[in-house]
Design a protein around this motif. Sequence first.
Motif, short mmCIF file in Angstrom:
data_model
loop_
_atom_site.label_atom_id
_atom_site.label_comp_id
_atom_site.label_asym_id
_atom_site.label_seq_id
_atom_site.Cartn_x
_atom_site.Cartn_y
_atom_site.Cartn_z
N LYS A 273 0.22 8.55 -0.44
CA LYS A 273 0.75 7.84 0.73
C LYS A 273 2.26 7.94 0.78
CE LYS A 273 -3.11 4.98 1.79
NZ LYS A 273 -3.70 3.66 1.93
N LEU A 274 2.77 9.15 1.03
CA LEU A 274 4.21 9.36 1.12
C LEU A 274 4.52 9.88 2.52
CD1 LEU A 274 6.83 9.38 -0.70
CD2 LEU A 274 6.44 11.81 -0.92
N ARG A 275 5.10 9.01 3.34
CA ARG A 275 5.37 9.42 4.71
C ARG A 275 6.87 9.52 5.00
NH1 ARG A 275 2.56 4.50 7.60
NH2 ARG A 275 4.01 3.55 6.15
N ALA A 276 7.68 9.18 3.99
CA ALA A 276 9.11 8.99 4.28
C ALA A 276 9.99 10.19 3.95
CB ALA A 276 9.59 7.76 3.50
N GLU B 197 0.83 -1.20 0.00
CA GLU B 197 0.00 0.00 0.00
C GLU B 197 0.87 1.26 0.00
OE1 GLU B 197 -3.55 1.21 2.56
OE2 GLU B 197 -3.08 -0.85 3.12
N TYR B 198 2.01 1.15 0.67
CA TYR B 198 2.92 2.30 0.79
C TYR B 198 4.18 2.04 -0.03
CZ TYR B 198 -0.06 3.76 4.67
OH TYR B 198 -1.12 4.14 5.44
N ILE C 298 27.30 5.09 0.59
CA ILE C 298 28.09 6.31 0.72
C ILE C 298 29.44 6.01 1.38
CG2 ILE C 298 28.20 8.55 1.90
CD1 ILE C 298 25.07 8.60 1.36
N ILE D 265 11.61 4.47 -0.59
CA ILE D 265 12.45 5.48 0.06
C ILE D 265 13.14 4.91 1.30
CG2 ILE D 265 12.44 7.72 1.24
CD1 ILE D 265 10.09 8.47 -0.64
N TYR D 266 12.37 4.13 2.10
CA TYR D 266 12.98 3.51 3.29
C TYR D 266 14.13 2.59 2.88
CZ TYR D 266 9.12 5.15 6.25
OH TYR D 266 8.23 5.92 6.94
N SER E 11 13.23 10.29 5.75
CA SER E 11 14.28 9.39 5.26
C SER E 11 15.07 10.05 4.13
CB SER E 11 13.68 8.08 4.76
OG SER E 11 13.17 7.36 5.83
N ILE E 12 14.36 10.81 3.27
CA ILE E 12 15.06 11.51 2.18
C ILE E 12 16.00 12.56 2.78
CG2 ILE E 12 14.74 13.09 0.22
CD1 ILE E 12 12.22 11.47 -0.42
N ILE F 4 19.02 10.76 3.92
CA ILE F 4 19.91 10.36 2.82
C ILE F 4 20.74 11.56 2.37
CG2 ILE F 4 20.02 9.55 0.42
CD1 ILE F 4 17.40 8.03 0.93
N ALA G 110 21.59 3.79 1.73
CA ALA G 110 22.39 5.00 1.52
C ALA G 110 23.69 4.98 2.31
CB ALA G 110 21.57 6.24 1.88
N LEU H 125 15.93 2.78 0.18
CA LEU H 125 17.04 3.61 -0.27
C LEU H 125 17.79 4.20 0.92
CD1 LEU H 125 15.65 5.63 -3.32
CD2 LEU H 125 17.50 3.97 -3.32
N SER H 126 17.03 4.60 1.95
CA SER H 126 17.70 5.22 3.10
C SER H 126 18.53 4.17 3.85
CB SER H 126 16.71 5.93 4.01
OG SER H 126 16.23 5.10 5.00
N GLY I 139 5.70 3.76 -2.40
CA GLY I 139 6.64 4.89 -2.49
C GLY I 139 7.47 5.00 -1.23
N ASP I 140 6.81 4.89 -0.08
CA ASP I 140 7.51 4.96 1.20
C ASP I 140 8.53 3.85 1.31
OD1 ASP I 140 6.29 7.13 2.09
OD2 ASP I 140 5.00 6.16 3.55
#
Lengths: 253, 255
Positions: free
Chosen positions: B169-172, A8-9, A26, A15-16, B175-176, B179, A22, A18-19, A11-12
């Motif tokens: 639904k973008l909560r992160a 459901e999430y 790096i 990103i999580y 986190s960006i 990064i 990261a 990727l974080s 996109g999140d």
Amino acid sequence: MNFIQCFEYRGDLLIYSLSYAAQPVIYLLVWLAVSASSQSLPMTAQEFAQYYIWLLIVQLWVSAWSSPFIAGDIRHGKLSPYLLKPFAYINFHISENLGEKGLKTLLTVPLVVVLILILKPSWPDLSVFGWVIFFWTWGLAGAIYFLIDMCVGCLAFWFDDISAIDDLYNVLHIIFSGILIPMILMPDFVRNLATFMPFRYSLSFPMEILLGKLSLSEQSLGLFLQIIFVVLIYFIYHKLWVIGVKRYSAFGN
Amino acid sequence: MNKYFKVTLAIVKNNLIREMEYRVNFFVWLFIQILWVSLQIFIVQILFQHTNNILGWTKPEIFLLIGMFRIIRGIFDFFVYANLTYLPEDINSGNLDYTLTKPVSTLYLSSFRKHQYDQIGTFFSGIGFVVYAGPTVNIIVFGILILCGFLAFYSLILMVSTLSFFLTKLRAISSIHDIVNTILRYPVDLLLGNRSGMNLLLLPLTIIATIPAKIVLGKTSPTVLVVEIISVILFFLLAICFWKYALKRYSSASS
């Protein structure tokens, strides 16, 4: 269920993932730059590549992030429904943790493949027995990380805001777990301290085995200490939970 | 302008009252900040254990970059971060309606309404790093570069936050932010090594701290200052245009 919920999430989750990736990526780039400028490092560029690429996957499977959610449940009185359910609260977090890790792995694998293709690290030189020990210590590392995270979350029974404690734990974890700097590059006093702290056994220890940097006696001692830490931290978690639930009270439905 | 001055004063007053309610929290976070700064120094010491310079960057130069970035981040986290982190939630819940109905700019209120006073530690530790590095630079040029870095950082995080108008639904966002923070502690060209072809791709990150630090250190020609200012202005305008475009598409989630 958690697997579906994570979708459901999307996109999140990307990103999580990727974080999570990261920091190792790096620091891999930083150490590659350092190794290009120095001849006397105890690790070669190839070993750095091997270390950090494996770290991406190993770290992903040992990590845990339940503490802020546990604290939220306690603070907002949302723990009550879980207490009525016929399974332990910890089991809910175990399933949530494993479900999300499965999806994060799917998102991390392409990055790992790209890094392997670019940097061409060598395959770890381990015997079959060595691989068995590695996977065993990897599992125990995950248990230690998860149980510490549960303990931090349970502190919300006593404190309104545990984010500062969580941050303090993060600082200690960064120093002693080898997530940014491999343990072999740490000064002696940090390495000696790390030997008797759980943080090393929650990530660095399986990584050290993977790189073949430990003798058999060091592996045995480490494995023994890992088991001790799992039992000890579980005991602490159990005590915190039992005493915490007794003093827990919630309003409304 | 007078209206904005009065609104800003009211915001500062409200935030100070709120902060005074949680005085202990302020000092706890200041202590945590000191730990993070110590960790940063420790990591740089380890990196330079076996060499005097990393691809042309010496230890004091790295400290200068860290310092400049900490000043920029300190200002950003103090005034903006908490606001943009909650933007996706405001959009999802329809709370943005309240901001839209106020007689001041929606972007201004969405970006600067809530302050985080504990971030003052980040700002001052940054100054400490810069003083330690001891650059010889005109204070006005230094101020302009810090302003450029702040605007570039703000534009980048604003663009990411604005995405939440489209991805419900973008909560992160945090986190960006993490990064970007991890990347910008080091010179972007050091991270890229010989892969300089990617410099252009990472330009939005480079203009936040790496190029300003290089200008201060005299590692580039002085004309780069003009390029930096123009790049930042263009990037900022792009972020504003994206925000305005997204805001037009906003349909409230509430009744």
